[in-house]
Design a protein around this motif. Structure first.
Motif, PDB file in Angstrom:
ATOM      1  N   MET A 242      -0.465  -5.768  -0.244  1.00 43.36           N
ATOM      2  CA  MET A 242      -1.739  -5.915  -0.766  1.00 43.36           C
ATOM      3  C   MET A 242      -1.862  -7.312  -1.235  1.00 43.36           C
ATOM      4  N   THR A 243      -3.358  -7.478  -1.191  1.00 40.73           N
ATOM      5  CA  THR A 243      -3.552  -8.991  -1.848  1.00 40.73           C
ATOM      6  C   THR A 243      -3.664  -8.802  -3.444  1.00 40.73           C
TER       7      THR A 243
ATOM      8  N   PHE B 170       0.882  -1.271  -0.037  1.00 41.19           N
ATOM      9  CA  PHE B 170       0.034   0.034   0.044  1.00 41.19           C
ATOM     10  C   PHE B 170       0.760   1.311  -0.014  1.00 41.19           C
TER      11      PHE B 170
ATOM     12  N   GLU C  48     -14.492  -1.883   8.303  1.00 43.87           N
ATOM     13  CA  GLU C  48     -13.234  -1.680   7.575  1.00 43.87           C
ATOM     14  C   GLU C  48     -12.990  -0.304   6.952  1.00 43.87           C
TER      15      GLU C  48
ATOM     16  N   PHE D 269      -2.252  -3.254   7.776  1.00 42.57           N
ATOM     17  CA  PHE D 269      -2.402  -3.298   6.381  1.00 42.57           C
ATOM     18  C   PHE D 269      -1.073  -3.042   5.653  1.00 42.57           C
TER      19      PHE D 269
ATOM     20  N   GLN E 199      -6.298  -6.613  -4.864  1.00 39.62           N
ATOM     21  CA  GLN E 199      -5.974  -5.166  -4.494  1.00 39.62           C
ATOM     22  C   GLN E 199      -5.026  -4.565  -5.371  1.00 39.62           C
TER      23      GLN E 199
ATOM     24  N   GLU F 155     -20.114  -7.977  -3.728  1.00 41.10           N
ATOM     25  CA  GLU F 155     -20.848  -9.163  -3.973  1.00 41.10           C
ATOM     26  C   GLU F 155     -22.115  -9.377  -4.776  1.00 41.10           C
TER      27      GLU F 155
ATOM     28  N   LYS G  58     -12.316 -14.666  -5.169  1.00 41.10           N
ATOM     29  CA  LYS G  58     -13.009 -15.426  -4.255  1.00 41.10           C
ATOM     30  C   LYS G  58     -13.175 -14.810  -2.852  1.00 41.10           C
ATOM     31  N   THR G  59     -14.088 -15.333  -2.022  1.00 36.31           N
ATOM     32  CA  THR G  59     -14.176 -14.647  -0.839  1.00 36.31           C
ATOM     33  C   THR G  59     -12.928 -14.757   0.193  1.00 36.31           C
ATOM     34  N   GLY G  60     -12.792 -13.760   0.820  1.00 38.16           N
ATOM     35  CA  GLY G  60     -11.566 -13.836   1.661  1.00 38.16           C
ATOM     36  C   GLY G  60     -10.389 -13.219   0.971  1.00 38.16           C
ATOM     37  N   SER G  61     -10.481 -12.648  -0.177  1.00 38.48           N
ATOM     38  CA  SER G  61      -9.330 -12.114  -1.119  1.00 38.48           C
ATOM     39  C   SER G  61      -8.935 -10.767  -0.711  1.00 38.48           C
ATOM     40  N   GLY G  62      -9.814 -10.054  -0.003  1.00 40.93           N
ATOM     41  CA  GLY G  62      -9.535  -8.629   0.187  1.00 40.93           C
ATOM     42  C   GLY G  62     -10.305  -7.658  -0.681  1.00 40.93           C
ATOM     43  N   LYS G  63     -11.558  -8.069  -1.167  1.00 39.30           N
ATOM     44  CA  LYS G  63     -11.989  -7.334  -2.100  1.00 39.30           C
ATOM     45  C   LYS G  63     -12.460  -5.967  -1.500  1.00 39.30           C
ATOM     46  N   THR G  64     -12.766  -5.850  -0.065  1.00 39.83           N
ATOM     47  CA  THR G  64     -13.226  -4.662   0.396  1.00 39.83           C
ATOM     48  C   THR G  64     -12.421  -3.499   0.212  1.00 39.83           C
ATOM     49  N   LEU G  65     -11.152  -3.662   0.712  1.00 41.43           N
ATOM     50  CA  LEU G  65     -10.364  -2.397   0.501  1.00 41.43           C
ATOM     51  C   LEU G  65      -9.860  -2.076  -0.876  1.00 41.43           C
TER      52      LEU G  65
END
Ligand code: ADP
Ligand code: MG
Length: 237
Positions: free
Chosen positions: A48-49, A27, A116, A45, A52, A180, A70-77
């Protein structure tokens, strides 16, 4: 494994603007405000995933983004940082009203996004609200909703405000996030989403994130995105 990137913007200069950040892994290497960098650091943080790394540079340039991971891969940030930076760069403030709307399928997921946002937005003065219905009365929300800059909401509650709340005004909206999206559609919100999209200004940045790419997600993307960057991450690195 690295992300696969396809899809192109036709505008000259876009590639050049991206170049310094396209390979960024942390980041700290991104052109984010000091306020955002502090929030990230304080919440540990650092790296980055994959999604990201793939999405944020494009989104910071103002492009529409269709992100699949996929779920849990950090899409929110991947969408929150571009949202916060956009409003910060525009010096968005109290009098400017709703600048960003983030739509999430469930109250629980909307709550997680809000948590978040509180972390990475800690040092910003941008206001944000969680509009998810439930115990807190919609009447209380109606009095405050027009003063919020970022709305994190479920589709039904957002449409309810659009239909019922006097002075609810999205005409200055800068960014829309559909998070989502596959679940939003699975849950039967397609009609609600269409009604929402019909009331939003067409001139805006839109980011659509999904864990899977179904036909209905692609249809929604066609309806809501303009010339998007398509970023799919098949396996987390
Ligand atoms: P998704 O939306 O893809 O399912 P989330 O955005 O909910 O994933 O992220 C999953 C978890 O990973 C969250 O707890 C989040 O705080 C954490 N996380 C996200 N990005 C990073 C990162 N770059 N470094 C460390 N943890 C992260
Ligand atoms: Mg998510």
């Amino acid at each position: 494994k690295e992300s696969d990137e396809s899809g192109k913007k036709g505008e000259p200069g876009d590639g050049d603007a991206l170049k310094p950040y396209a390979g960024a892994k942390d980041f700290a290497a991104l052109p984010l405000s000091d306020r955002t960098q502090r929030g990230l650091k304080e919440h540990k943080f650092v790296h980055m995933t994959a999604i990201q790394r793939a999405a944020i540079p494009h989104a910071l340039c103002g492009h529409d983004v269709l992100g699949a991971a996929k779920t849990g891969s950090g899409k929110t940030l991947a969408f929150l940082l571009p949202v916060v930076e956009k409003l910060y760069r525009l010096k968005w403030g109290a009098v400017d009203g709703v600048g960003a709307i983030i739509i999430s399928p469930t109250r629980e997921l909307a709550g997680q996004i809000f948590d978040e946002l509180r972390k990475v937005g800690k040092h910003h003065s941008i206001s944000a609200g969680l509009l998810i219905g439930g115990r807190k009365g919609v009447d209380t929300e109606k009095e405050t909703v027009m003063n919020l800059n970022i709305l994190v909401c479920t589709p039904g509650r957002l449409l309810q405000h659009m239909d019922e709340t006097p002075n609810f005004d999205c005409s200055q909206l800068q960014v829309l996030v559909l998070d989502e999206a596959d679940r939003i559609l699975d849950m039967g919100f397609s009609g609600t989403l269409n009604a929402i999209l019909g009331q939003l200004p067409k001139e805006r940045q839109t980011m659509l994130f999904s864990a899977t790419q179904t036909k209905s997600v692609k249809d929604l993307a066609r309806l809501s995105l303009r010339d998007p960057e398509f970023l799919a991450v098949h396996a987390e690195s």
